[in-house]
Every structure is written in structure tokens, then in C-alpha cells.
Design a protein around this motif. Structure first.
Motif, PDB file in Angstrom:
ATOM      1  N   GLU A  38       0.827  -1.204   0.000  1.00  0.00           N
ATOM      2  CA  GLU A  38       0.000   0.000   0.000  1.00  0.00           C
ATOM      3  C   GLU A  38       0.863   1.257   0.000  1.00  0.00           C
ATOM      4  O   GLU A  38       0.568   2.224  -0.704  1.00  0.00           O
ATOM      5  N   LYS A  39       1.941   1.232   0.771  1.00  0.00           N
ATOM      6  CA  LYS A  39       2.842   2.379   0.829  1.00  0.00           C
ATOM      7  C   LYS A  39       3.541   2.589  -0.509  1.00  0.00           C
ATOM      8  O   LYS A  39       3.630   3.717  -1.015  1.00  0.00           O
ATOM      9  N   LEU A  40       4.015   1.500  -1.101  1.00  0.00           N
ATOM     10  CA  LEU A  40       4.748   1.594  -2.355  1.00  0.00           C
ATOM     11  C   LEU A  40       3.854   2.015  -3.524  1.00  0.00           C
ATOM     12  O   LEU A  40       4.281   2.712  -4.430  1.00  0.00           O
ATOM     13  N   LEU A  41       2.577   1.572  -3.486  1.00  0.00           N
ATOM     14  CA  LEU A  41       1.667   1.824  -4.602  1.00  0.00           C
ATOM     15  C   LEU A  41       0.741   3.020  -4.376  1.00  0.00           C
ATOM     16  O   LEU A  41      -0.143   3.286  -5.194  1.00  0.00           O
ATOM     17  N   ALA A  42       0.950   3.743  -3.277  1.00  0.00           N
ATOM     18  CA  ALA A  42       0.040   4.842  -2.912  1.00  0.00           C
ATOM     19  C   ALA A  42      -0.076   5.904  -4.001  1.00  0.00           C
ATOM     20  O   ALA A  42      -1.140   6.503  -4.182  1.00  0.00           O
ATOM     21  N   SER A  43       0.993   6.139  -4.720  1.00  0.00           N
ATOM     22  CA  SER A  43       0.971   7.194  -5.743  1.00  0.00           C
ATOM     23  C   SER A  43       0.932   6.624  -7.162  1.00  0.00           C
ATOM     24  O   SER A  43       1.112   7.359  -8.136  1.00  0.00           O
ATOM     25  N   GLN A  44       0.667   5.320  -7.291  1.00  0.00           N
ATOM     26  CA  GLN A  44       0.674   4.677  -8.597  1.00  0.00           C
ATOM     27  C   GLN A  44      -0.731   4.533  -9.168  1.00  0.00           C
ATOM     28  O   GLN A  44      -1.713   4.454  -8.434  1.00  0.00           O
ATOM     29  N   GLU A  45      -0.797   4.449 -10.495  1.00  0.00           N
ATOM     30  CA  GLU A  45      -2.077   4.269 -11.185  1.00  0.00           C
ATOM     31  C   GLU A  45      -2.521   2.811 -11.136  1.00  0.00           C
ATOM     32  O   GLU A  45      -1.699   1.892 -11.026  1.00  0.00           O
ATOM     33  N   SER A  46      -3.813   2.614 -11.213  1.00  0.00           N
ATOM     34  CA  SER A  46      -4.375   1.268 -11.325  1.00  0.00           C
ATOM     35  C   SER A  46      -5.621   1.340 -12.198  1.00  0.00           C
ATOM     36  O   SER A  46      -6.189   2.409 -12.411  1.00  0.00           O
ATOM     37  N   ALA A  47      -6.046   0.184 -12.693  1.00  0.00           N
ATOM     38  CA  ALA A  47      -7.230   0.142 -13.547  1.00  0.00           C
ATOM     39  C   ALA A  47      -7.914  -1.208 -13.412  1.00  0.00           C
ATOM     40  O   ALA A  47      -7.257  -2.246 -13.423  1.00  0.00           O
ATOM     41  N   ALA A  48      -9.218  -1.191 -13.253  1.00  0.00           N
ATOM     42  CA  ALA A  48     -10.014  -2.423 -13.288  1.00  0.00           C
ATOM     43  C   ALA A  48     -10.294  -2.726 -14.747  1.00  0.00           C
ATOM     44  O   ALA A  48     -11.135  -2.087 -15.380  1.00  0.00           O
ATOM     45  N   GLU A  49      -9.566  -3.683 -15.307  1.00  0.00           N
ATOM     46  CA  GLU A  49      -9.671  -3.954 -16.734  1.00  0.00           C
ATOM     47  C   GLU A  49      -9.207  -5.372 -17.039  1.00  0.00           C
ATOM     48  O   GLU A  49      -8.492  -5.997 -16.252  1.00  0.00           O
ATOM     49  N   ARG A  50      -9.619  -5.872 -18.194  1.00  0.00           N
ATOM     50  CA  ARG A  50      -9.164  -7.173 -18.661  1.00  0.00           C
ATOM     51  C   ARG A  50      -7.697  -7.071 -19.099  1.00  0.00           C
ATOM     52  O   ARG A  50      -7.195  -5.982 -19.387  1.00  0.00           O
ATOM     53  N   PHE A  51      -7.052  -8.225 -19.142  1.00  0.00           N
ATOM     54  CA  PHE A  51      -5.651  -8.237 -19.560  1.00  0.00           C
ATOM     55  C   PHE A  51      -5.508  -7.699 -20.979  1.00  0.00           C
ATOM     56  O   PHE A  51      -4.557  -6.974 -21.291  1.00  0.00           O
ATOM     57  N   GLU A  52      -6.454  -8.036 -21.845  1.00  0.00           N
ATOM     58  CA  GLU A  52      -6.408  -7.550 -23.232  1.00  0.00           C
ATOM     59  C   GLU A  52      -6.417  -6.031 -23.283  1.00  0.00           C
ATOM     60  O   GLU A  52      -5.773  -5.415 -24.149  1.00  0.00           O
ATOM     61  N   ASP A  53      -7.139  -5.403 -22.344  1.00  0.00           N
ATOM     62  CA  ASP A  53      -7.201  -3.942 -22.305  1.00  0.00           C
ATOM     63  C   ASP A  53      -5.877  -3.346 -21.827  1.00  0.00           C
ATOM     64  O   ASP A  53      -5.461  -2.278 -22.285  1.00  0.00           O
ATOM     65  N   THR A  54      -5.233  -4.038 -20.885  1.00  0.00           N
ATOM     66  CA  THR A  54      -3.917  -3.587 -20.433  1.00  0.00           C
ATOM     67  C   THR A  54      -2.927  -3.614 -21.587  1.00  0.00           C
ATOM     68  O   THR A  54      -2.164  -2.651 -21.785  1.00  0.00           O
ATOM     69  N   ILE A  55      -2.930  -4.693 -22.344  1.00  0.00           N
ATOM     70  CA  ILE A  55      -2.030  -4.810 -23.496  1.00  0.00           C
ATOM     71  C   ILE A  55      -2.307  -3.698 -24.509  1.00  0.00           C
ATOM     72  O   ILE A  55      -1.381  -3.056 -25.027  1.00  0.00           O
ATOM     73  N   ALA A  56      -3.582  -3.439 -24.790  1.00  0.00           N
ATOM     74  CA  ALA A  56      -3.948  -2.395 -25.753  1.00  0.00           C
ATOM     75  C   ALA A  56      -3.457  -1.028 -25.286  1.00  0.00           C
ATOM     76  O   ALA A  56      -2.990  -0.211 -26.091  1.00  0.00           O
ATOM     77  N   ARG A  57      -3.546  -0.790 -23.985  1.00  0.00           N
ATOM     78  CA  ARG A  57      -3.110   0.496 -23.435  1.00  0.00           C
ATOM     79  C   ARG A  57      -1.589   0.647 -23.522  1.00  0.00           C
ATOM     80  O   ARG A  57      -1.066   1.712 -23.871  1.00  0.00           O
ATOM     81  N   LEU A  58      -0.882  -0.447 -23.233  1.00  0.00           N
ATOM     82  CA  LEU A  58       0.576  -0.385 -23.286  1.00  0.00           C
ATOM     83  C   LEU A  58       1.094  -0.296 -24.720  1.00  0.00           C
ATOM     84  O   LEU A  58       2.177   0.253 -24.956  1.00  0.00           O
ATOM     85  N   LYS A  59       0.328  -0.800 -25.674  1.00  0.00           N
ATOM     86  CA  LYS A  59       0.702  -0.632 -27.080  1.00  0.00           C
ATOM     87  C   LYS A  59       0.767   0.847 -27.444  1.00  0.00           C
ATOM     88  O   LYS A  59       1.622   1.277 -28.239  1.00  0.00           O
ATOM     89  N   LYS A  60      -0.134   1.638 -26.884  1.00  0.00           N
ATOM     90  CA  LYS A  60      -0.111   3.083 -27.128  1.00  0.00           C
ATOM     91  C   LYS A  60       1.065   3.728 -26.397  1.00  0.00           C
ATOM     92  O   LYS A  60       1.709   4.650 -26.919  1.00  0.00           O
ATOM     93  N   VAL A 176       6.463  -8.672 -22.980  1.00  0.00           N
ATOM     94  CA  VAL A 176       7.072  -7.424 -23.446  1.00  0.00           C
ATOM     95  C   VAL A 176       6.208  -6.882 -24.580  1.00  0.00           C
ATOM     96  O   VAL A 176       5.934  -7.583 -25.561  1.00  0.00           O
ATOM     97  N   VAL A 177       5.788  -5.636 -24.436  1.00  0.00           N
ATOM     98  CA  VAL A 177       5.065  -4.934 -25.495  1.00  0.00           C
ATOM     99  C   VAL A 177       6.053  -3.977 -26.160  1.00  0.00           C
ATOM    100  O   VAL A 177       6.649  -3.138 -25.482  1.00  0.00           O
ATOM    101  N   GLU A 178       6.248  -4.140 -27.454  1.00  0.00           N
ATOM    102  CA  GLU A 178       7.199  -3.289 -28.186  1.00  0.00           C
ATOM    103  C   GLU A 178       6.568  -2.870 -29.512  1.00  0.00           C
ATOM    104  O   GLU A 178       5.471  -3.337 -29.845  1.00  0.00           O
ATOM    105  N   PRO A 179       7.184  -1.971 -30.263  1.00  0.00           N
ATOM    106  CA  PRO A 179       6.516  -1.408 -31.438  1.00  0.00           C
ATOM    107  C   PRO A 179       5.997  -2.409 -32.457  1.00  0.00           C
ATOM    108  O   PRO A 179       4.966  -2.166 -33.093  1.00  0.00           O
TER     109      PRO A 179
END
Length: 263
Positions: A38-60, A176-179
Motif C-alpha cells: 500500500e505504501k509503495l503503490l500509494a501514488s501509482q495508477e491502477s485500472a479495473a480492466e481485462r488483460f487484453e485492455d492492459t495490453i492495448a493500453r501499453l501498445k499506445k 514485453v510490449v514493443e513497437p
């Protein structure tokens, strides 16, 4: 959509601190471990999403972020959450928060670690033609991969050792997500080359010995770099050289690669 609208949508979608804390509160893990996360992640982003959505976001993010980013995607029951676990990052490296405590919740069925190799690396690589790098950035598409590194494989091996030492069986994955696309990779620790690989002698645990192994980070790393240069020299990734690369990695090092092109 305007730039301001895109920023607003991103703020509405991603939560900072509270999202991670709410998810961690539901996990059956030791209180000390929960407090540390909790201390380490207090200032970090999070998202309730499917894994496919995480991959799509990281592609951008491959095109938008100059430095590597690192996320963990966790599934518990019907809930799926992505957490930004990046502590520090550069164009060629990412250091993350230790999330091994997540595995201690018996209802956590899956944990995937995902990081990027950003498009900025095309300009950083002195061997890569600058005119092609410019064209790639302009079109935002590529057939020239930046494959997982020796360090990536070393961290994968270390995580497998940690899970074995904890006596836990979970669905895990490293990506790994790369171009040019998305890589997933796994390591056979029983492969002769892996068993014979010199480990980092000054580390305190077997997992850390794998993580710092000079054989994986330097020797395998150099071999992977040679394979990558070969693919680039052949005009980019193709069905033929992908199959050859996968066969080589599995035979010589016990590393299994899967690849999904972005286009």
C-alpha cells in the motif's frame, strides 16, 4: 477527441492510490506485506480492466512514453486489476515494486507481469538506420522487433524459483510490449544450459542468484542481441525467421517465446 478530452478520459479511467489500496484490502495476504505494498503503490495508477485492455493500453504507451513502463495484471475470482508497479525506468530498463506477496492469496489465480520496450530505442540503437527509425515513428508501426533481453529472461527465471520456493502454483506470465508486437516468454530451469549457467554468487537467495546471473544477462543477452540484429538485417520479422528464432531459443537455452504482431 481533443487533447484535453483525452487527458480527462485517462483521469476518469485510471485511479491513483485508492484503486490499488481497495484491491489490496481484499487480498488475503500478511498485514505487513499489505502495508508495504500500500505504501509503495500509494501514488501509482491502477485500472479495473481485462488483460487484453492492459495490453492495448501499453501498445499506445510504447509510442507515447520514452522510457519503459511496468505493470502487473492480477486476477482474483471475477475481478481483474492492473497496477502500475514501476519504481524507476529508462529507455532500456525498468525497476518494479516486489509483488510476490500477491501470490500468497489462494484465490489469486493469475499474475502477469508486463513491461514495454519503447519506440525511442530505435534512435538509441547506433546500428539501426536513422531514416527507418524516423519512418517508424512517423507511421507508428514497425516490423523490426526489440525482443526480450537477457535481463528479462533472468527475472523470469528468478520469479519461477521464488514461486517454487514458496510452494505455490499459479498461472503466471511475462510479457514485453514493443513497437512491432507483443512477446511472452518462459524458461525451462531444467534445460542443461540453464542448469549449467553461472549464477550471481554474491546474492542472498537462489532467486536473486538467477536474477543477477552473468550467464543470462550477458551471455544469453549477447546471443539475443545477435538474433535480433539478424532479424533486422533480413528486413524485419517474418514467419520464417520467427520460427527459426523460437527454435534456436528453445534448443540452445530452454527459453520459449511466443509472439503476436501488432499489425
Amino acid at each position: 477527441m481533443s487533447q484535453e478530452g483525452e487527458k480527462l478520459s485517462r483521469r476518469e479511467f485510471l485511479t491513483v492510490g485508492l484503486g490499488a489500496a481497495a484491491f489490496l484490502a481484499e487480498l488475503a495476504i500478511p498485514e505487513q506485506a499489505r502495508a508495504q505494498l500500500e505504501k509503495l503503490l500509494a501514488s501509482q495508477e491502477s485500472a479495473a480492466e481485462r488483460f487484453e485492455d492492459t495490453i492495448a493500453r501499453l501498445k499506445k504507451m510504447v509510442w507515447e512514453n520514452k522510457n519503459e513502463v511496468l505493470w502487473v495484471h492480477v486476477k482474483k475470482g471475477s475481478k481483474e486489476v492492473a497496477l502500475n508497479i514501476l519504481k524507476s525506468g529508462s529507455e532500456t530498463a525498468a525497476e518494479g515494486v516486489d509483488v510476490m506477496a500477491l501470490y500468497k492469496d489462494k484465490e489469486v489465480s493469475r499474475v502477469y507481469l508486463v513491461h514495454t520496450h519503447p519506440a525511442s530505442v530505435y534512435f538509441k540503437d547506433p546500428a539501426f538506420p536513422k531514416d527507418i527509425a524516423g519512418q517508424i515513428h512517423k507511421e507508428k508501426k514497425s516490423k523490426f522487433p526489440f525482443i526480450p533481453s537477457g535481463g528479462d529472461i533472468a527475472e523470469c527465471a528468478a520469479d519461477k524459483v521464488r514461486l517454487k520456493e514458496m510452494g505455490l502454483k499459479r498461472e503466471t506470465g511475462h510479457f514485453v510490449v514493443e513497437p512491432s508486437g507483443v512477446w511472452s516468454y518462459d524458461v525451462d530451469l531444467e534445460h542443461p544450459q540453464m542448469k549449467a549457467a553461472p549464477l550471481h554468487r554474491d546474492a542472498d537467495t537462489l532467486a536473486d542468484m538467477y536474477a543477477g546471473s552473468p550467464a543470462l544477462r550477458m551471455v544469453l543477452g549477447a546471443d539475443l542481441d545477435t538474433q535480433q540484429k539478424k532479424i533486422h538485417k533480413e528486413g524485419g520479422i517474418s514467419g520464417k525467421n520467427l520460427k527459426e528464432f523460437q527454435g534456436w531459443a528453445k534448443k540452445e537455452w530452454g527459453v520459449k517465446f511466443s509472439y503476436q504482431p501488432s499489425q
